[in-house]
Enzyme design. Structure first.
Site, PDB file in Angstrom:
ATOM      1  N   SER A  53       0.803  -1.229   0.000  1.00 30.27           N
ATOM      2  CA  SER A  53       0.000   0.000   0.000  1.00 30.27           C
ATOM      3  C   SER A  53       0.833   1.274   0.000  1.00 30.27           C
ATOM      4  O   SER A  53       0.306   2.340  -0.311  1.00 30.27           O
ATOM      5  CB  SER A  53      -0.956   0.014   1.194  1.00 30.27           C
ATOM      6  OG  SER A  53      -0.249   0.204   2.393  1.00 30.27           O
ATOM      7  N   LYS A  90       0.990   4.596   6.877  1.00 27.71           N
ATOM      8  CA  LYS A  90       0.370   5.407   5.816  1.00 27.71           C
ATOM      9  C   LYS A  90       0.966   6.804   5.815  1.00 27.71           C
ATOM     10  O   LYS A  90       1.723   7.176   6.699  1.00 27.71           O
ATOM     11  CB  LYS A  90      -1.148   5.520   6.029  1.00 27.71           C
ATOM     12  CG  LYS A  90      -1.876   4.191   6.125  1.00 27.71           C
ATOM     13  CD  LYS A  90      -1.860   3.426   4.833  1.00 27.71           C
ATOM     14  CE  LYS A  90      -2.581   2.093   5.010  1.00 27.71           C
ATOM     15  NZ  LYS A  90      -2.476   1.242   3.852  1.00 27.71           N
TER      16      LYS A  90
END
Length: 192
Positions: A53, A90
């Site tokens: 990701s 993230k």
């Protein structure tokens, strides 16, 4: 006889000095190890990237050092806890009071398109996200690999208290070394 006796005394003195130096070196090494352990417990911790990701910035298997005490800034890579049963790594892209909108594969913060040279996103309808304004202590986070990331679009925004660490630039530049150190530590911990 006199010289032999002096020689024995000199040898005993040299041995005492040598023993003292050994104890000082041992104490110094113990102090360094204790300092590293304290820093690792209260300031820094290792985190291992699992998944794609954050590509192209991070790859699965990268070992990073996160700082528990570092301040979060828009654009920081953060480690988020409390959103799922595991930590998320993230990029925080918006903070309290910001207006976030994702349309046609582009991210807009307060009406301005976010300059994202590192993100990899191809337009799909799944990337679009309705406009929202972040409330007090809220953070909007995305993976750099927009088409393959579960992030605020899936889980919603997180609170600042959920950020357990910030990955600083120096950690990104030495992540290969971090992996070697992590693997050595894992070996000595018995694979844990």
């Amino acid at each position: 006889m006199y010289k032999i006796n002096d020689s024995l005394i000199e040898q005993k003195q040299k041995k005492r000095k040598s023993d003292f130096r050994f104890i000082v070196v041992l104490a110094f090494i113990a102090l360094i190890m204790a300092t590293i352990a304290m820093l690792n417990t209260y300031v820094f911790f290792n985190v291992v990237v699992d998944g794609s990701s954050m590509r192209p910035t991070l790859s699965s298997g990268d070992v990073l050092v996160a700082n528990r005490q570092a301040g979060y800034e828009r654009g920081s890579i953060v480690v988020i806890g409390g959103v799922k049963e595991y930590w998320l790594i993230k990029r925080g892209i918006a903070v309290e009071g910001d207006n976030v909108e994702i349309k046609e594969g582009r991210v807009y913060i307060n009406g301005n398109e976010l300059d994202e040279p590192l993100s990899s996103s191809a337009y799909t309808d799944e990337l679009d996200w309705e406009t929202c304004t972040l409330g007090e202590d809220e953070i909007f986070y995305l993976g750099d690999n927009r088409t393959n990331s579960s992030d605020s679009r899936s889980y919603g925004v997180c609170k600042e208290k959920n950020i357990v660490g910030v990955v600083e630039g120096w950690s990104l530049s030495i992540r290969g070394l971090n992996k070697i150190i992590y693997d050595i530590g894992k070996f000595f911990r018995g694979g844990k």
